[in-house]
Design an enzyme around this catalytic site. Structure first.
Site, short mmCIF file in Angstrom:
data_model
loop_
_atom_site.label_atom_id
_atom_site.label_comp_id
_atom_site.label_asym_id
_atom_site.label_seq_id
_atom_site.Cartn_x
_atom_site.Cartn_y
_atom_site.Cartn_z
N GLU A 130 0.82 -1.21 0.00
CA GLU A 130 0.00 0.00 0.00
C GLU A 130 0.86 1.27 0.00
O GLU A 130 0.48 2.28 -0.60
CB GLU A 130 -0.95 0.00 1.20
CG GLU A 130 -2.04 -1.05 1.11
CD GLU A 130 -2.90 -0.88 -0.13
OE1 GLU A 130 -3.39 0.25 -0.36
OE2 GLU A 130 -3.08 -1.86 -0.88
N HIS A 178 -0.16 7.24 -6.42
CA HIS A 178 -1.43 7.96 -6.33
C HIS A 178 -1.23 9.41 -5.89
O HIS A 178 -2.02 10.28 -6.28
CB HIS A 178 -2.39 7.23 -5.39
CG HIS A 178 -3.00 6.02 -6.00
ND1 HIS A 178 -4.34 5.95 -6.32
CD2 HIS A 178 -2.46 4.83 -6.38
CE1 HIS A 178 -4.59 4.76 -6.87
NE2 HIS A 178 -3.48 4.06 -6.90
N GLY A 188 1.88 17.17 -8.25
CA GLY A 188 2.76 16.01 -8.35
C GLY A 188 3.02 15.39 -6.99
O GLY A 188 2.11 15.25 -6.17
N ASP A 243 3.68 15.85 -3.93
CA ASP A 243 3.70 16.93 -2.95
C ASP A 243 2.99 16.60 -1.64
O ASP A 243 2.87 17.45 -0.77
CB ASP A 243 3.08 18.20 -3.55
CG ASP A 243 1.63 17.99 -3.98
OD1 ASP A 243 1.14 16.85 -3.85
OD2 ASP A 243 1.02 18.96 -4.46
N SER A 287 -0.17 15.99 -1.28
CA SER A 287 -1.53 16.53 -1.21
C SER A 287 -2.56 15.46 -0.88
O SER A 287 -3.59 15.75 -0.28
CB SER A 287 -1.91 17.22 -2.53
OG SER A 287 -1.98 16.29 -3.60
N HIS A 334 3.74 -4.01 -9.57
CA HIS A 334 2.72 -5.05 -9.39
C HIS A 334 3.34 -6.42 -9.12
O HIS A 334 2.62 -7.38 -8.85
CB HIS A 334 1.82 -5.12 -10.62
CG HIS A 334 0.84 -3.98 -10.68
ND1 HIS A 334 -0.14 -3.88 -11.64
CD2 HIS A 334 0.68 -2.89 -9.87
CE1 HIS A 334 -0.85 -2.77 -11.43
NE2 HIS A 334 -0.36 -2.15 -10.37
N ASP A 371 -7.57 -4.98 -3.01
CA ASP A 371 -8.56 -5.06 -1.95
C ASP A 371 -9.92 -4.53 -2.37
O ASP A 371 -10.94 -4.93 -1.80
CB ASP A 371 -8.10 -4.28 -0.71
CG ASP A 371 -6.92 -4.92 -0.02
OD1 ASP A 371 -6.95 -6.15 0.17
OD2 ASP A 371 -5.96 -4.20 0.33
#
Length: 362
Positions: free
Chosen positions: A64, A71, A90, A92, A94, A199, A205
């Site tokens: 994860e 992500h 990018g 950062d 966020s 991967h 999940d």
């Protein structure tokens, strides 16, 4: 010969980028860093290896954490930057700073758990969310047998704005849509394959919530090429309800196959890159390392960051560097798509076919 020389230069360039300069600072426990600003990351390392990664395991929290690096970073658009528009910052942080917004995006389904697991560590050690996300991903994957030692640059600001929705590709997206979105972030189709090396140590999940922890290959705790051969296999067995968008039938009991992985593996633009990793572990690691170095600084300039790569642990080498067919499978089960290069000769694992075990929850 020229092709081999180019690959050698790529590998050397990646190795050189991660190689630390002569140390100039003595950190906790006598550990050395080339920049005193890197010393605090040794303390972060000790903390997360014990309290986030269960003593240095390559398990669910590692999977994860590696997913989160992507992500967070991919919320970036080169076209928006050229047009003077805000296209996301990018890598950062966020996604952690504005979790109430970004974790509600459909493509970010499920990342809220690792965001909340990581957040206390970043706050405790006084580091930015953007730095911590990339550091945790790099440390985590170093726990996987045969994994890479990723570059880690520190110094991202903790000031960010929410990334826009629809910047994270989804497994149900058409290949052209994925390539266009990734191209707008600066990645070629082959570099998309290079990022998908992640991967090899991954599970799902939420694409099919009825079977959480279903891995994408038979060796989810080992950084190897099994993902790349198993994704090419035909088959009609799948241990789920088959009703969720983004699923494709997998030939192995207990294994999950994303629609996007299935299609990219067979696409003429990327099939040869996909196949190239089956017998060349070092190339796979080098390509992934280079792609991740690019991903980790989206929205930033490397010149403005501090190279603290020496803090990232050195992974244990892979025992096996060539993929093999699962028991009961052979070349006859492969949907080979690379026309330029013959499919390599691979051995078949002994014994009867077995089920792939789910990744246990943390």
């Amino acid at each position: 010969m020229a092709f081999k020389s180019i690959l050698s230069l790529v590998a050397l360039a990646v190795a050189a980028s991660a190689a630390p300069a002569a140390p100039s600072a003595v950190c906790s426990q006598g550990r050395l860093a080339k920049n005193a600003a890197c010393c605090k990351w040794f303390d972060v390392l000790d903390d997360i290896q014990t309290n986030l990664f269960d003593g240095g395991e390559c398990g669910e929290e590692v999977h994860e954490s590696l997913r989160l690096t992507f992500h967070d970073a991919i919320g970036f658009s080169e076209s928006a930057v050229r047009e003077g528009k805000f296209g996301g910052g990018g890598a950062d942080g966020s996604i952690m700073a504005f979790a109430e917004i970004e974790t509600n995006f459909h493509a970010n389904n499920g990342v809220d758990e690792i965001v909340e697991a990581q957040r206390p560590f970043a706050i405790k050690h006084g580091v930015s969310f953007g730095d911590f996300i990339q550091f945790a991903g790099a440390v985590g994957v170093s726990n996987c047998l045969g994994g890479p030692r990723l570059q880690f640059l520190a110094g991202r600001s903790n000031i960010s704005r929410p990334a826009p929705d629809l910047t994270v590709p989804e497994p149900s997206d058409a290949t052209n849509t994925i390539f266009a979105r990734m191209g707008d972030a600066g990645f070629s189709p082959n570099e998309v394959v290079d990022l998908l090396v992640s991967h090899t140590v991954a599970a799902q999940d939420h694409v099919d919530p009825t079977i959480p922890g279903t891995p994408f290959d038979s060796t989810p705790s080992t950084f190897d090429a099994q993902f790349f051969v198993e994704t090419l296999l035909t088959g009609d067995l799948f241990p789920g309800n088959g009703s969720n968008v983004g699923e494709v039938l997998s030939p192995l009991h207990g294994e999950f196959r994303l629609q996007s992985d299935f299609e990219i593996a067979r696409d003429a633009r990327t099939a040869c890159e996909w196949q190239s990793f089956l017998t060349n572990h070092d190339l796979m690691v080098a390509k992934f390392t280079a792609a991740m170095a690019k991903l980790a600084i989206l929205g930033h300039s490397a010149r403005e960051l501090v190279d603290c790569s020496e803090v990232i642990p050195v992974p244990k080498p892979a025992a096996v560097k060539v993929a093999s067919f699962p028991a009961g499978k052979s070349r006859a089960n492969v949907q080979a798509a690379c026309r330029a290069t013959p499919f390599p000769t691979l051995s078949t694992q002994p014994g009867p076919a077995t089920s792939v075990a789910p990744v246990p929850p943390s």
